[in-house]
Write a protein that holds these residues in place. Structure first.
Motif, mmCIF file in Angstrom:
data_model
loop_
_atom_site.group_PDB
_atom_site.id
_atom_site.type_symbol
_atom_site.label_atom_id
_atom_site.label_comp_id
_atom_site.label_asym_id
_atom_site.label_seq_id
_atom_site.Cartn_x
_atom_site.Cartn_y
_atom_site.Cartn_z
ATOM 1 N N TRP A 210 32.684 38.108 47.941
ATOM 2 C CA TRP A 210 33.368 38.782 49.053
ATOM 3 C C TRP A 210 34.847 38.385 49.117
ATOM 4 C CZ3 TRP A 210 31.974 42.974 51.337
ATOM 5 C CH2 TRP A 210 30.622 43.303 51.448
ATOM 6 N N LEU A 211 35.164 37.154 48.754
ATOM 7 C CA LEU A 211 36.573 36.751 48.693
ATOM 8 C C LEU A 211 37.313 37.556 47.623
ATOM 9 C CD1 LEU A 211 36.392 32.848 49.063
ATOM 10 C CD2 LEU A 211 37.251 34.518 50.740
ATOM 11 N N LEU A 212 36.660 37.741 46.484
ATOM 12 C CA LEU A 212 37.269 38.537 45.418
ATOM 13 C C LEU A 212 37.407 39.998 45.848
ATOM 14 C CD1 LEU A 212 35.480 37.063 42.271
ATOM 15 C CD2 LEU A 212 37.774 36.546 43.134
ATOM 16 N N PHE A 213 36.411 40.503 46.568
ATOM 17 C CA PHE A 213 36.491 41.860 47.107
ATOM 18 C C PHE A 213 37.683 41.969 48.050
ATOM 19 C CE2 PHE A 213 35.490 45.162 50.195
ATOM 20 C CZ PHE A 213 35.031 46.206 49.396
ATOM 21 N N GLY A 214 37.887 40.917 48.854
ATOM 22 C CA GLY A 214 39.040 40.904 49.751
ATOM 23 C C GLY A 214 40.351 40.922 48.998
ATOM 24 N N TYR A 215 40.413 40.159 47.887
ATOM 25 C CA TYR A 215 41.645 40.186 47.089
ATOM 26 C C TYR A 215 41.859 41.563 46.485
ATOM 27 C CZ TYR A 215 45.154 39.491 43.572
ATOM 28 O OH TYR A 215 46.298 39.628 42.828
ATOM 29 N N SER A 216 40.783 42.171 45.985
ATOM 30 C CA SER A 216 40.909 43.486 45.380
ATOM 31 C C SER A 216 41.400 44.512 46.390
ATOM 32 C CB SER A 216 39.553 43.926 44.800
ATOM 33 O OG SER A 216 39.694 45.032 43.949
ATOM 34 N N THR A 217 41.129 44.246 47.670
ATOM 35 C CA THR A 217 41.600 45.136 48.726
ATOM 36 C C THR A 217 43.024 44.801 49.143
ATOM 37 O OG1 THR A 217 39.349 45.380 49.582
ATOM 38 C CG2 THR A 217 41.151 45.958 51.067
ATOM 39 N N VAL A 218 43.258 43.542 49.522
ATOM 40 C CA VAL A 218 44.565 43.143 50.056
ATOM 41 C C VAL A 218 45.581 42.932 48.937
ATOM 42 C CG1 VAL A 218 45.784 41.403 51.409
ATOM 43 C CG2 VAL A 218 43.478 42.109 52.081
ATOM 44 N N GLY A 219 45.182 42.185 47.899
ATOM 45 C CA GLY A 219 46.121 41.892 46.822
ATOM 46 C C GLY A 219 46.509 43.110 46.036
ATOM 47 N N GLN A 220 45.505 43.921 45.663
ATOM 48 C CA GLN A 220 45.779 45.089 44.831
ATOM 49 C C GLN A 220 46.502 46.191 45.590
ATOM 50 O OE1 GLN A 220 43.338 48.266 41.981
ATOM 51 N NE2 GLN A 220 42.245 47.107 43.547
ATOM 52 N N PHE A 221 46.015 46.515 46.787
ATOM 53 C CA PHE A 221 46.549 47.662 47.509
ATOM 54 C C PHE A 221 47.615 47.286 48.534
ATOM 55 C CE2 PHE A 221 42.395 49.362 46.109
ATOM 56 C CZ PHE A 221 42.853 50.476 45.419
#
Length: 299
Positions: free
Chosen positions: A225-236
Motif C-alpha cells: 500500500w505504501l508503494l501504491f501511494g508512491y505510484s499515486t503521489v510520486g508518479q502523478f
C-alpha cells in the motif's frame, strides 16, 4: 524578442526547466520497479487508472488550496482533451497492454524511442530544426539506452509484434502530445492543468479496468500500500506536475531527450530493489546515456 518556436531561433534552456525535468526523471524512474511489483496484484489498467484518478483528485484539492482555479474556458476543452489522450491516456493504455506481450525491458526500449519521434515532429510542427549537437546527443542517449537493455536479448518475433506496435504507438502518442503542448499551450495554472489532464486521461481507463480486470487489492501488504501511494503521489502528483512545468520552460525536443534518463534510473533502482543484474557493461551504458542527456541540455 524571438520566440522559441520560431524557425531558426536558438532555443533557450531555462535552469528551472532542467530542475523540473530532473524531478520528473526521478519520479518516473523510481516508479518502474514499483510498478513491476504492483502489477503482480493489480492489472495494468486498474493500476494505472486507479492511481491516476486518485492522483488527479489530490491535485485538484492542492490546486484549490493554493488558490488556483479549476475552471477551464470552453475554447480550451478540445486541446485539453487532446493533451489528456496523448500525454496520459494513450501512454497508459498502450504501454499497459504492451506489457502483456513484451518483457518490461523490451517494452522500455521501444517506449523510449519517444524522444526520436518528438525531435522529428518538433521540426515540421514547431520549427525546432535539430542542430548537430542535438542530433549527437540523441544518438548517444539512444545508443546508451539500447546497450543497457540489449543484454536482455531483444528479439522481435511474430508473437511479440502486437506488443511492439502498441509500445511504439504509445511512444508516438506521447511524442505528439509533447510537441502539440508547445504549439497549443493550455494557459491554465500548472497544478490545475495536471489535475485535469491526468483525470481526463485516466478516468476512462479506470472504468474499463473495473469491468475487465481481476484485481487483488486485498493481497497488498502494508508495504504494498505504501508503494501504491508512491505510484499515486510520486508518479502523478509530483512527477507529472514537474513534467508539465519542464515542458513549459524547455524546447520540446530537449524535454523529450531528457526523459531518457527515466529508464536509466529505473534500471539502477531495479538492480538495488529487485536485485536485477547490473555489471560493468550496464554501468558504462548508463554513463553514456546520461552524457547524451547532459549534451542535449547544452544544445
Amino acid at each position: 524578442m524571438t520566440s522559441d518556436n520560431q524557425p531558426g531561433a536558438k532555443a533557450r534552456i531555462a535552469p528551472a526547466g532542467l530542475a523540473f525535468l530532473a524531478i520528473t526523471s526521478l519520479g518516473w524512474g523510481f516508479n518502474w520497479p514499483i510498478t513491476k511489483y504492483l502489477v503482480g496484484y493489480l492489472p495494468p489498467l486498474t493500476l494505472r487508472g486507479t492511481t491516476g484518478v486518485i492522483g488527479s483528485i489530490l491535485l485538484a484539492i492542492i490546486a484549490l488550496l493554493w488558490g488556483q482555479t479549476l475552471r477551464v474556458p470552453l475554447a480550451l476543452w478540445p486541446r485539453l482533451v487532446l493533451a489528456a489522450i496523448l500525454n496520459v491516456g494513450c501512454w497508459m493504455v498502450l504501454m499497459g497492454f504492451a506489457l502483456l506481450y513484451l518483457p518490461a525491458s523490451e517494452a522500455t526500449v521501444v517506449a523510449y524511442t519517444m524522444p526520436v519521434w518528438a525531435s522529428l515532429l518538433a521540426w515540421p510542427i514547431l520549427g525546432e530544426r535539430p542542430n548537430l549537437l542535438r542530433v549527437l546527443s540523441l544518438l548517444m542517449a539512444f545508443a546508451g539506452l539500447t546497450a543497457i537493455l540489449g543484454s536482455h536479448g531483444f528479439a522481435a518475433s511474430f508473437s511479440k509484434l502486437p506488443g511492439i506496435l502498441m509500445a511504439l504507438g504509445g511512444a508516438l502518442g506521447f511524442a505528439l502530445g509533447t510537441v502539440l503542448a508547445k504549439k497549443w499551450p493550455l494557459h491554465l495554472p500548472p497544478v490545475s492543468a495536471a489535475a485535469w489532464q491526468i483525470g481526463v486521461g485516466c478516468f476512462p481507463i479506470s472504468i474499463v479496468g473495473f469491468f475487465v480486470d481481476k484485481s487483488n487489492f486485498a493481497g497488498l501488504s502494508g508495504g504494498g500500500w505504501l508503494l501504491f501511494g508512491y505510484s499515486t503521489v510520486g508518479q502523478f502528483c509530483i512527477a507529472y506536475v514537474a513534467w508539465f512545468a519542464a515542458l513549459a520552460r524547455l524546447p520540446a525536443s530537449v524535454a523529450a531527450i531528457g526523459t531518457m534518463a527515466v529508464p536509466v534510473i529505473g534500471v539502477i533502482t531495479s538492480a538495488v530493489a529487485l536485485h536485477e543484474p547490473l555489471g560493468i557493461g550496464q554501468i558504462a551504458a548508463l554513463l553514456f546515456t546520461l552524457a547524451g542527456v547532459a549534451l542535449a541540455t547544452q544544445s
